[in-house]
Design a protein around this motif. Structure first.
Motif, PDB file in Angstrom:
ATOM      1  N   TYR A  52      -8.240  53.749 -37.789  1.00  0.00           N
ATOM      2  CA  TYR A  52      -6.854  54.039 -38.179  1.00  0.00           C
ATOM      3  C   TYR A  52      -6.834  54.821 -39.481  1.00  0.00           C
ATOM      4  O   TYR A  52      -6.151  55.824 -39.626  1.00  0.00           O
TER       5      TYR A  52
ATOM      6  N   VAL B 168      -6.088  52.743 -28.746  1.00  0.00           N
ATOM      7  CA  VAL B 168      -6.795  51.466 -28.842  1.00  0.00           C
ATOM      8  C   VAL B 168      -6.108  50.395 -28.004  1.00  0.00           C
ATOM      9  O   VAL B 168      -6.738  49.659 -27.261  1.00  0.00           O
ATOM     10  N   LEU B 169      -4.783  50.327 -28.130  1.00  0.00           N
ATOM     11  CA  LEU B 169      -4.048  49.260 -27.463  1.00  0.00           C
ATOM     12  C   LEU B 169      -3.707  49.610 -26.026  1.00  0.00           C
ATOM     13  O   LEU B 169      -3.375  48.754 -25.231  1.00  0.00           O
ATOM     14  N   GLY B 170      -3.742  50.906 -25.710  1.00  0.00           N
ATOM     15  CA  GLY B 170      -3.414  51.328 -24.364  1.00  0.00           C
ATOM     16  C   GLY B 170      -1.925  51.308 -24.139  1.00  0.00           C
ATOM     17  O   GLY B 170      -1.248  50.332 -24.434  1.00  0.00           O
TER      18      GLY B 170
ATOM     19  N   LYS C  84       3.975  52.407 -24.996  1.00  0.00           N
ATOM     20  CA  LYS C  84       5.090  51.579 -25.451  1.00  0.00           C
ATOM     21  C   LYS C  84       5.302  51.731 -26.951  1.00  0.00           C
ATOM     22  O   LYS C  84       6.398  51.574 -27.454  1.00  0.00           O
ATOM     23  N   LEU C  85       4.209  52.029 -27.622  1.00  0.00           N
ATOM     24  CA  LEU C  85       4.276  52.137 -29.079  1.00  0.00           C
ATOM     25  C   LEU C  85       5.163  53.280 -29.538  1.00  0.00           C
ATOM     26  O   LEU C  85       5.500  53.371 -30.700  1.00  0.00           O
TER      27      LEU C  85
ATOM     28  N   THR D 164       0.267  41.114 -25.011  1.00  0.00           N
ATOM     29  CA  THR D 164      -0.930  41.832 -24.607  1.00  0.00           C
ATOM     30  C   THR D 164      -1.938  41.785 -25.750  1.00  0.00           C
ATOM     31  O   THR D 164      -1.588  42.026 -26.896  1.00  0.00           O
TER      32      THR D 164
ATOM     33  N   ASN E 186      -5.591  43.406 -26.850  1.00  0.00           N
ATOM     34  CA  ASN E 186      -6.634  44.385 -26.552  1.00  0.00           C
ATOM     35  C   ASN E 186      -6.366  45.099 -25.221  1.00  0.00           C
ATOM     36  O   ASN E 186      -7.275  45.377 -24.454  1.00  0.00           O
ATOM     37  N   GLY E 187      -5.088  45.365 -24.937  1.00  0.00           N
ATOM     38  CA  GLY E 187      -4.720  46.074 -23.721  1.00  0.00           C
ATOM     39  C   GLY E 187      -4.668  45.216 -22.475  1.00  0.00           C
ATOM     40  O   GLY E 187      -4.332  45.687 -21.404  1.00  0.00           O
TER      41      GLY E 187
ATOM     42  N   LYS F 237      -5.050  43.743 -32.484  1.00  0.00           N
ATOM     43  CA  LYS F 237      -4.765  44.438 -31.217  1.00  0.00           C
ATOM     44  C   LYS F 237      -3.808  43.634 -30.337  1.00  0.00           C
ATOM     45  O   LYS F 237      -3.958  43.568 -29.125  1.00  0.00           O
ATOM     46  N   VAL F 238      -2.861  42.993 -30.995  1.00  0.00           N
ATOM     47  CA  VAL F 238      -1.864  42.198 -30.274  1.00  0.00           C
ATOM     48  C   VAL F 238      -0.551  42.959 -30.189  1.00  0.00           C
ATOM     49  O   VAL F 238      -0.074  43.479 -31.189  1.00  0.00           O
ATOM     50  N   VAL F 239      -0.010  43.068 -28.975  1.00  0.00           N
ATOM     51  CA  VAL F 239       1.292  43.677 -28.788  1.00  0.00           C
ATOM     52  C   VAL F 239       2.201  42.686 -28.071  1.00  0.00           C
ATOM     53  O   VAL F 239       1.825  42.131 -27.037  1.00  0.00           O
TER      54      VAL F 239
END
Lengths: 154, 113
Positions: free
Chosen positions: A66, A111-113, A116-117, B39, B41-42, B106-108
């Motif tokens: 990052y 990284v997160l895929g 949505k971000l 989510t 790490n994806g 990596k938490v969403v």
């Protein structure tokens, strides 16, 4: 010149841990000052230190990523805009702040895929812009101070 | 020369503002969300309905912990051992599409309709 960059690097090391969340980008103030008052190479050195320390703040490899994305992209964009000669200090700084945030968001997406971000994009654009403008104005006295100090040493 | 630069600066700043506004308007926006999808790490970690009060400790790689609390139809992260704390500062979210993100872990957490 290298010594100056080191001093800046030291000052920078005191700054970044200060504010969580939306950072003021004080580190960028140092990079900007170095770019205008010292040299491109000095600014690159400061930027590298900033990137490394920023990565340590996150404390992981992803964190370094990052930091690297934001720092490197904003450095290159600011350098390009400065070289173009069409933009003033505040414009260069604002652009740097904005692309810094965009780059970090892009890495986060990778990284997160998922995209949505993108929901965070408007906020990040505005915050990058505002902090960039603030830093740009703050850099004016810093640069003249640094230039005077540089001349005094010679 | 100086005036020209000032103009360029203002145009640049205005451009970013417009871009932010356009993105803001283009983003789909729903009403109140129905559930919080977590989510890590994806990968899907958990889904919690917003209608029921609940607490979930989200454990991620390398010891990351975020405490997700759902109460009164809203989701928020109340505690995290990450160094930045952005997820906690985000506060409560409840409408569709809103996010809480913890980059270091990596938490969403996404609100879905």
């Amino acid at each position: 010149m290298a010594a100056l960059a080191l001093v800046f690097g030291y000052i920078e090391s005191l700054i970044p841990t200060g504010i969580p969340g939306v950072k003021l980008g004080l580190g960028n103030l140092v990079v900007l000052t170095a770019m205008y008052a010292v040299s491109v190479r000095g600014a690159a050195a400061v930027s590298a230190v900033k990137i490394f320390l920023g990565g340590l703040l996150f404390g992981s490899f992803a964190g370094l990523l990052y930091s690297l994305a934001g720092g490197a992209v904003s450095f290159l964009v600011m350098l390009a805009l400065k070289k173009s000669g069409r933009f003033g200090l505040v414009g260069v700084s604002a652009a740097g702040g904005v692309v810094h945030n965009i780059a970090q968001l892009a890495v986060a997406c990778a990284v997160l895929g998922g995209i949505k971000l993108a929901y965070m994009l408007p906020l990040l654009l505005i915050s990058g812009l505002v902090t960039g403008i603030v830093v740009g104005f703050a850099a004016v006295p810093c640069i003249s101070l640094a230039q005077r100090a540089g001349k005094g040493k010679k | 020369m100086k005036k020209k630069r000032l103009l360029a600066d203002i145009l640049l700043i205005a451009g970013v503002l417009i871009a932010a506004a356009v993105v803001w308007l283009l983003l789909p926006r729903g009403g109140g969300g129905a559930a919080a999808v977590v989510t890590v790490n994806g990968e899907h970690y958990a889904s919690l309905p917003l209608s029921e009060d609940a607490e979930l400790l989200i454990r991620s790689d390398d010891g990351g912990e975020n405490l997700l609390v759902i109460s009164g139809g809203k989701a928020r992260v109340t505690e995290s051992n990450c160094p930045t704390g952005v997820c906690v500062e985000t506060g409560a979210v409840s409408s569709e599409g809103q996010l809480i993100v913890c980059l270091p872990h990596k938490v969403v957490i996404e609100i879905v309709g």
